[in-house]
Design a protein around this motif. Structure first.
Motif, PDB file in Angstrom:
ATOM      1  N   CYS A  85     -31.291 103.607  96.252  1.00 12.12           N
ATOM      2  CA  CYS A  85     -30.720 104.828  96.760  1.00 12.12           C
ATOM      3  C   CYS A  85     -29.625 105.342  95.805  1.00 12.12           C
ATOM      4  CB  CYS A  85     -29.863 104.260  98.068  1.00 12.12           C
ATOM      5  SG  CYS A  85     -29.165 105.551  98.660  1.00 12.12           S
ATOM      6  N   HIS A 115     -25.666 105.087  97.752  1.00 11.18           N
ATOM      7  CA  HIS A 115     -24.718 104.055  97.786  1.00 11.18           C
ATOM      8  C   HIS A 115     -25.345 102.975  96.895  1.00 11.18           C
ATOM      9  CE1 HIS A 115     -28.120 101.776  99.932  1.00 11.18           C
ATOM     10  NE2 HIS A 115     -27.363 100.879  99.991  1.00 11.18           N
ATOM     11  N   CYS A 147     -32.591 106.167 103.842  1.00 11.08           N
ATOM     12  CA  CYS A 147     -32.150 104.922 103.193  1.00 11.08           C
ATOM     13  C   CYS A 147     -31.718 103.840 104.387  1.00 11.08           C
ATOM     14  CB  CYS A 147     -31.057 105.097 102.349  1.00 11.08           C
ATOM     15  SG  CYS A 147     -30.220 103.640 101.626  1.00 11.08           S
ATOM     16  N   CYS A 200     -27.821 102.858 103.773  1.00  7.72           N
ATOM     17  CA  CYS A 200     -26.679 103.512 104.138  1.00  7.72           C
ATOM     18  C   CYS A 200     -26.863 104.598 105.064  1.00  7.72           C
ATOM     19  CB  CYS A 200     -25.918 104.463 102.820  1.00  7.72           C
ATOM     20  SG  CYS A 200     -27.111 105.620 102.200  1.00  7.72           S
TER      21      CYS A 200
HETATM   22 ZN   LIG Z   1     -28.492 104.348 100.612  1.00  9.10          ZN
END
Ligand SMILES: [Zn+2]
Length: 619
Positions: free
Chosen positions: A62, A65, A83, A86
């Motif tokens: 991702c 994050h 995701c 996050c």
């Molecule tokens: Zn993420």
């Protein structure tokens, strides 16, 4: 990852104000066309590496994050990303908007350009969007005109004190010109008179360049100039357009007011979204592969004008997440030079915390004799300043020194406090190696000989405390079936979709106990074509994404039917449980009237349950 993204950056001008404004995406026809032609997998692959992970899915690390194993998925057919770490999710425009840090209209333009779709001259999806665009463009014009006027006033006879102040701070005319520094004279209406012909009163009010007093009847009184007898430092957006001002007073004593005042939040300007000087510094930041971060605008200007061009300022506030996100597009290395006073050191510690979590490498410099960067570089020259920068300490050294400063002495109580100050910082570091190093440095420098405390430090180093806890899957099979049915867009599946939607709309109470109830209700009411667009709550969107990413084909009508039946059964069973409690209660009170009513209701529910079972057998 971000280096790759920046290389792919398109050489287009950002539309004005798009950095700050995230207007609600009312989808225009043009956006719709672009969305149909764009392939989200290809677009996202331009930024991060994706790997095929299912019939219709791709996954990768991702970009929003910090993570080591991929929890970021892209659905190739339904054209969304999600995701699980996050909870970031959305369509191709939301991805591009987030990673490029631009608003919706700009994201549409970027995607269109990547797909080679010619841009229409100007596209507005609604009168509101057109009005807000007109307002922004008017506000930019007003700021530009105000900036020019402030510059003129600085050069005028009335600007003498301001010129003297600036030259006293070592600013030569070319530096003043470069940063477009100006002067707001001691008048309540001079700027207003200058700008009045450009815009109506409401627009002038929205610019933040003026103030007004509330009247007795609650309405706002006449406008007057907000900035008076102040040196004006313009604040630019990344496209080098003026969007706000910082104003320094020239008064001393009681009349002075605050030393610095800023423009208020306006449709153009949001303090936490802007890094001062990024417009001029970004090329140098990319080249040097780090940014020099200072606190004050004067520090920043002073350092920049002496040739260190990768310098930006926080403008005296703690770093915000938006600022971190903006910076991340340009570099992941920071050299921070904050004031040595307590406020500066606290700001440094906070900034470190935020930047560390985002995976930045940070070094810190404190200048000798308590000097700020501006005075240091003026008094000792740029070479001495460069030399001082080379003595930068790592963040762990800085924090350990700070801990010892805050909790001096060698008592075990002070050592414990110092350690408790450091532990969260240690846990925040993404790399185990750095955590180990930090922990062992801390133990050594704080003189911690207690085995217990050493063990605490070791534990902190062992495991990073994840800021974002990936949520456990909470969907039941029934919820999966219903979510997938409600997300059907293919006309062939319309019957199954309608079946689910009707059941939910007719008996919302049955579905209430489900985790996905809000999503189910919103989807049952769905008008928009894209189911992911319907849900705003990230947790609910995560549930839908989970259901859709796992699907191979949409559910058949019979599956939907049996899911609804199960929900109905559960609902009846729950009502029966409640009734049994009420009946027991009524028996205890010997309330026969109540008992009769409750028993009737129980019989009706028993019958409904039997009928439901019989229906199940027929099916
Ligand atoms: Zn993420």
């Amino acid at each position: 990852m971000f280096a790759r993204a920046s290389q792919l950056h398109l050489p287009h001008e950002r539309t004005l104000g798009s950095l700050i404004l995230n207007t609600a995406p009312a989808v225009s026809d043009f956006a719709q066309t672009v969305k149909q032609q764009a392939d989200i997998v290809k677009i996202i692959e331009g930024y991060i590496r994706l790997r095929k992970s299912g019939a219709q899915n791709y996954s990768g690390l991702c970009p929003f994050h910090k993570e080591k194993s991929p929890s970021f998925s892209v659905h190739a057919v339904r054209q969304f990303y999600h995701c699980f770490g996050c909870q970031a999710s959305g369509d191709v425009f939301s991805f591009v908007g987030k990673i490029e840090n631009v608003g919706f209209p700009e994201a549409v333009r970027i995607v269109a350009q990547k797909c080679g779709i010619p841009l229409p001259k100007r596209e507005f999806s609604s009168p509101e969007e057109a009005a807000s665009s007109r307002l922004r463009s008017k506000l930019l014009d007003l700021h530009e005109a105000a900036c020019v006027w402030f510059e003129e006033q600085l050069a005028a006879p009335e600007g003498a004190t301001a010129r003297a102040y600036l030259s006293g701070r070592g600013l030569a005319p070319d530096g003043i010109k470069k940063f477009r520094i100006g002067y707001a004279p001691d008048s309540f209406h001079a700027l207003e008179e200058r700008l009045r012909s450009m815009a109506d009163t409401e627009t002038l009010r929205a610019s933040g360049l003026f103030s007004s007093k509330e009247q007795g009847d609650g309405s706002q009184g006449p406008l007057y100039d907000r900035f008076r007898k102040r040196v004006m430092f313009p604040i630019a957006n990344e496209s080098d357009r003026i969007i706000a001002f910082t104003a320094r007073t020239l008064e001393t004593g009681d009349k002075a007011g605050a030393k610095y005042i800023n423009s208020p939040e306006t449709p153009l300007y949001s303090k936490g979204h802007v890094l001062f000087n990024l417009d001029k510094a970004k090329a140098a930041i990319r080249q040097a592969e780090f940014a020099l971060l200072v606190e004050g605008q004067m520090d920043c200007i002073s350092v920049f004008l002496r040739g260190i061009q990768n310098v930006i300022a926080t403008s005296g506030t703690a770093f915000t997440e938006q600022q971190v996100a903006i910076l991340k597009r340009h570099t992941s290395q920071i050299l921070a030079n904050f004031d040595p006073d307590d406020a500066g050191q606290n700001a440094a510690a906070k900034t470190i915390a935020l930047l560390t979590e985002e995976g930045f490498t940070i070094k810190l410099v404190s200048l000798e004799d308590g000097l700020d960067p501006d005075r240091f570089i003026r008094e000792r020259g740029v070479d001495a300043y460069m030399a001082a920068l080379r003595t930068a300490r790592s963040q762990s050294d800085f924090l350990i020194a700070r801990a010892r400063q805050l909790f001096p002495g060698a008592t075990s109580e002070q050592k414990l406090k110092a350690m408790n100050y450091l532990l969260p910082h240690i846990r925040r570091m993404p790399e185990k190696l750095s955590r180990d190093q930090f922990a062992s440095d801390a133990a050594q420098k704080l003189g911690i000989d207690s085995a217990v405390l050493r063990e605490e430090l070791r534990q902190a180093a062992l495991k990073r405390r994840d800021r974002i806890e990936p949520r456990a899957a909470t969907l039941t099979e029934v919820e999966r079936v219903l979510l997938r049915a409600l997300a059907i867009t293919d006309p062939d599946g319309e019957q199954a979709r309608r079946h689910a939607a009707q059941a939910i709309l007719q008996q919302p109470a049955w579905f209430e106990p489900l985790h996905a109830a809000p999503a189910l209700l919103a989807l049952a009411n769905r008008q928009a074509n894209d189911p992911m667009d319907v849900l705003e709550d990230p947790a609910q969107r995560a549930l839908l994404a989970e259901a859709l990413l796992a699907e191979t084909k949409p559910p058949e009508s019979v599956e939907v039917q049996s899911a609804i039946q199960e929900i109905e059964e559960r609902s009846i069973a729950a009502q029966l449980r409640d009734l049994r409690d009420l009946i027991a209660e009524a028996e205890r009170r010997a309330d026969h009237a109540e008992l009769a009513v409750l028993t009737q209701r129980k019989l009706a529910l028993d019958r409904a349950l039997r009928e439901l079972h019989a229906r199940g057998i027929e099916d």
